[in-house]
Motif scaffolding. Structure first.
Motif, PDB file in Angstrom:
ATOM      1  N   LYS A  54       0.846  -1.189   0.000  1.00  0.00           N
ATOM      2  CA  LYS A  54       0.000   0.000   0.000  1.00  0.00           C
ATOM      3  C   LYS A  54       0.890   1.251   0.000  1.00  0.00           C
ATOM      4  CE  LYS A  54      -3.868  -2.172   0.323  1.00  0.00           C
ATOM      5  NZ  LYS A  54      -4.735  -2.292  -0.794  1.00  0.00           N
ATOM      6  N   PRO A  55       1.309   1.700  -1.198  1.00  0.00           N
ATOM      7  CA  PRO A  55       2.131   2.908  -1.254  1.00  0.00           C
ATOM      8  C   PRO A  55       1.340   4.154  -0.846  1.00  0.00           C
ATOM      9  CG  PRO A  55       1.877   1.922  -3.436  1.00  0.00           C
ATOM     10  CD  PRO A  55       1.124   1.081  -2.469  1.00  0.00           C
ATOM     11  N   GLY A  56       2.044   5.233  -0.617  1.00  0.00           N
ATOM     12  CA  GLY A  56       1.421   6.455  -0.131  1.00  0.00           C
ATOM     13  C   GLY A  56       0.486   7.121  -1.112  1.00  0.00           C
ATOM     14  N   TYR A  57       0.680   6.883  -2.399  1.00  0.00           N
ATOM     15  CA  TYR A  57      -0.152   7.567  -3.382  1.00  0.00           C
ATOM     16  C   TYR A  57      -1.522   6.909  -3.554  1.00  0.00           C
ATOM     17  CZ  TYR A  57       1.234   3.889  -6.660  1.00  0.00           C
ATOM     18  OH  TYR A  57       1.474   2.683  -7.269  1.00  0.00           O
ATOM     19  N   ILE A  58      -1.787   5.803  -2.900  1.00  0.00           N
ATOM     20  CA  ILE A  58      -3.065   5.105  -3.040  1.00  0.00           C
ATOM     21  C   ILE A  58      -4.222   5.965  -2.535  1.00  0.00           C
ATOM     22  CG2 ILE A  58      -4.391   3.130  -2.184  1.00  0.00           C
ATOM     23  CD1 ILE A  58      -2.527   2.477  -4.436  1.00  0.00           C
ATOM     24  N   ARG A  59      -4.006   6.722  -1.448  1.00  0.00           N
ATOM     25  CA  ARG A  59      -5.063   7.580  -0.918  1.00  0.00           C
ATOM     26  C   ARG A  59      -5.473   8.615  -1.963  1.00  0.00           C
ATOM     27  NH1 ARG A  59      -3.099   9.053   4.064  1.00  0.00           N
ATOM     28  NH2 ARG A  59      -1.775  10.571   3.063  1.00  0.00           N
TER      29      ARG A  59
END
Length: 86
Positions: A54-59
């Motif tokens: 779950k990388p940070g850009y998923i949000r």
């Protein structure tokens, strides 16, 4: 090449192909282009979605998908209203 780069290149190629096809078919309808571009966006998001991390850009990707869903729904509602009015 990273997945993010491949996803953006794929989306750009999809949008160029859609715009080329629409110009060949003489259908300069912006709502149709937006709808097909959003379908391409959803396909690219689904294909390149990370499964094991779950990388940070998923949000931000979830926010953008929600906004695109609203835009797609708006295009569909406007198209249905146009068909009903005749």
């Amino acid at each position: 090449m990273r997945k993010r780069n491949v996803a953006s290149i794929t989306l750009a190629v999809w949008m160029l192909a859609v715009s080329g096809l629409m110009s060949m078919l003489h259908a300069p309808d912006l709502r149709l282009f937006i709808a097909t571009a959003l379908v391409g966006f959803f396909i690219v998001v689904y294909i390149f979605y990370p499964v094991f991390s779950k990388p940070g850009y998923i949000r931000n990707l979830h926010r953008m998908a929600a906004i695109c869903t609203v835009l797609f729904g708006l295009v569909i509602v406007l198209r249905i209203l146009e068909l009903i009015r005749g």
